[in-house]
Design a protein around this motif. Structure first.
Motif, PDB file in Angstrom:
ATOM      1  N   ASN A   1     120.035  13.747  26.239  1.00 30.01           N
ATOM      2  CA  ASN A   1     119.380  12.676  25.493  1.00 30.01           C
ATOM      3  C   ASN A   1     118.430  11.939  26.432  1.00 30.01           C
ATOM      4  O   ASN A   1     118.827  11.516  27.523  1.00 30.01           O
TER       5      ASN A   1
ATOM      6  N   SER B   1     116.564  14.125  21.657  1.00 28.65           N
ATOM      7  CA  SER B   1     117.806  14.826  21.956  1.00 28.65           C
ATOM      8  C   SER B   1     117.502  16.321  22.009  1.00 28.65           C
ATOM      9  O   SER B   1     116.999  16.890  21.039  1.00 28.65           O
TER      10      SER B   1
ATOM     11  N   ARG C   1     123.863  19.027  25.770  1.00 24.83           N
ATOM     12  CA  ARG C   1     122.846  18.194  25.142  1.00 24.83           C
ATOM     13  C   ARG C   1     122.334  17.182  26.158  1.00 24.83           C
ATOM     14  O   ARG C   1     123.112  16.601  26.925  1.00 24.83           O
TER      15      ARG C   1
ATOM     16  N   HIS D   1     113.081   8.164  21.655  1.00 29.82           N
ATOM     17  CA  HIS D   1     114.299   8.896  22.031  1.00 29.82           C
ATOM     18  C   HIS D   1     114.235  10.340  21.529  1.00 29.82           C
ATOM     19  O   HIS D   1     113.813  10.589  20.394  1.00 29.82           O
TER      20      HIS D   1
END
Length: 557
Positions: free
Chosen positions: A103, A155, A101, A153
């Motif tokens: 971010n 992800s 992942r 933001h």
């Protein structure tokens, strides 16, 4: 238990950007026209029969400047400096879940060129668009899902660890506006003739003969760009383009010019400048390691020892190439990632040792002056693309050098299409071609030497055309794939292991660091990258470097 986050906020990168900006404003020619409109500069990005409108950043047929001048990436990875990563549309990132992942923190205050606000929704949309349209996924990113958790933001989740693909994910994925691209039925076929991006420039006009990008007045990087715009000129031939360069009709170009001092610089020594971006390619003889006699390291070493690379570079490549490292990384760019005992190691020219190496391997010279072993003469054919005259000249020189030590080399010129097919399927004894990377030391070795990137003869290899396979090299590459990019010492340790193997086994035979000549005129412009201030590659034909240079150019007084 979830692994500790490989967190790396971009505070240091923001500092790096500030430093670049300050340096850019203090270029050689300075900006003596702070209140001036600046210039529309003339650019040559390559010769062609006429421009076709295509501003799709996911298309391989888009016109020059689409990527990075009109559309931007999240980060910029400077190919002219190792480990120089700068924030663009993202101001920070962190890896999680063992690299599965990513971010991202998205820059605030950015607008699309149609005035709509840019947000994390656009970034998430772009990655999901790529996931849902495999034809757009040219970098093969294993995207599972991208989610905007708030306006700044995002992800992005992947099906496997992607530490070594950060450059492709954040540096070579061009973010598009959701409010436009969500209405496109087939984004792979979309020519996007009215492009809306976040870049420093926007499309002003287009014709088959030229197209113009003008300054984006609302660009997010305060004070940039300083030039009014860029006009991309069409030339049908290299000769006509070079003539225009010599006549001062082009401000920025990337064209090979034999004897560039005489043909270009001498026409206006005060303003006609050039830089040799020699860190992009490594020219190699690539033997087919699945075929005899190239399964023998002794044969490969004997060929290498018989080659006078200084002569080859001087006569076939006009002296522009640079000495290649046996470690197969361009120098000095990747010096910090080359094992100290290999850093200054040379590819030796020693014809006597070439013959001794063959004799020690059981080869004996026949009546025709050519070595043979078990009834097989040491004779092979090198395939080369028709019209690649510098390569063909180099092969002619090598043919004579090898003949003098009892090795017979023949040359077969084939079409580009045939060459491309044959190198992928392994239908060759040896080829001459360039190795290159995707911007990291890892990718130099992964592309050339990973067994995952090769295939049995008759099947298409991804990029390891020579069919090199080595368990130690594969293990080192795998270790790097599981190492966060900020753990440089750990990455360096694995690179050193690979270098020990390839320096000893010499799977491919390096010839030179190839030259890429970039010409520019300082009559109208200043602050092009230099060897001392290499804030980007100077190349006017590829993103992302082209966009970085364009927005840092300054009009000359």
């Amino acid at each position: 238990m979830r692994r500790t986050l490989a967190r790396r906020l971009l505070a240091t990168l923001a500092t790096a950007t500030l430093a670049v900006g300050v340096t850019a404003g203090c270029g050689d020619d300075g900006d003596s026209s702070a209140d001036a409109e600046g210039k529309i500069i003339n650019v040559l990005s390559g010769t062609n029969a006429g421009f076709v409108p295509n501003f799709n950043p996911f298309s391989q047929n888009s016109v020059a400047g689409t990527m990075s001048v009109l559309y931007e990436s999240l980060l910029y990875f400077n190919a002219a400096r190792a480990d120089d990563v700068q924030p663009q549309l993202a101001t920070g990132y962190e890896f999680a879940d063992d690299g599965r992942r990513l971010n991202l923190t998205i820059r605030e205050g950015v607008k699309w060129t149609d005035g709509k606000p840019f947000s994390a929704e656009d970034v998430a949309f772009t990655f999901n668009l790529i996931r849902d349209n495999p034809k757009l996924n040219q970098n093969g990113l294993p995207i599972v899902e991208a989610v905007a958790t708030d306006p700044t933001h995002v992800s992005v989740t992947f099906s496997q660890g992607v530490y070594t693909r950060l450059n492709l994910i954040a540096g070579r994925t061009w973010i598009v506006p959701k409010h436009i691209w969500s209405t496109i039925a087939d984004p792979s076929a979309f020519t996007n003739e009215k492009p809306v991006g976040t870049g420093a420039f926007m499309l002003a006009s287009f014709s088959q003969q030229n197209y113009v990008f003008e300054r984006n007045p609302n660009y997010w990087e305060t004070g940039k760009p300083k030039i009014k715009g860029m006009r991309f000129q069409q030339f049908a031939s290299a000769d006509s383009a070079i003539a225009a360069l010599a006549a001062g009709q082009l401000d920025w170009a990337g064209s090979f010019i034999a004897d560039i001092e005489k043909q270009y610089v001498s026409k206006d020594p005060k303003h006609n400048k050039y830089i040799n971006e020699s860190q992009l390619y490594l020219t190699n003889l690539i033997p087919n390691l699945d075929r005899a006699p190239f399964d023998s390291a002794a044969v490969r070493k004997a060929i290498s020892l018989a080659l006078d690379r200084d002569q080859i570079i001087r006569l076939a490549f006009s002296g522009y190439g640079k000495e290649a490292s046996p470690a197969q990384l361009p120098r000095p760019l990747w010096d910090d990632y080359i094992k100290p005992e290999h850093k200054d190691r040379k590819l030796e020219f020693d014809p006597a040792r070439a013959e001794q190496t063959l004799q020690a391997d059981g080869w004996a010279k026949g009546a025709d002056g050519i070595y043979a072993k078990a009834g097989r003469r040491l004779s092979f054919t090198v395939k080369v693309v028709q019209g690649y005259n510098d390569y063909i000249s180099a092969l002619q020189i090598m043919t004579q050098s090898l003949k003098s030590v009892g090795i017979e080399m023949k040359t077969q010129e084939v079409s580009f299409t045939a060459f491309s097919t044959d190198q992928q399927t392994g239908d060759f004894e040896m080829i001459i071609t360039n190795l290159y990377s995707e911007g990291t030391a890892y990718s130099w070795y992964s592309r050339a030497f990973s067994s995952k990137r090769t295939a049995p003869l008759g099947q298409q290899a991804g990029s390891n055309y020579g069919r090199f396979r080595n368990a130690a090299v594969d293990a080192a590459l795998l270790a790097m794939e599981n190492t966060p990019p900020d753990q440089r010492d750990a990455i360096r340790e694995q690179l050193f292991k690979i270098q020990d193997v390839i320096v000893e086994e010499l799977p491919y035979i390096p010839l030179q660091q190839s030259a890429s000549l970039i010409e520019y005129r300082t009559e109208n412009l200043g602050n092009f990258p230099t060897e001392e201030n290499h804030y980007a590659l100077t190349t006017p034909y590829n993103g992302p470097d082209m966009g970085i240079v364009a927005k840092n150019l300054t009009p000359a007084g």
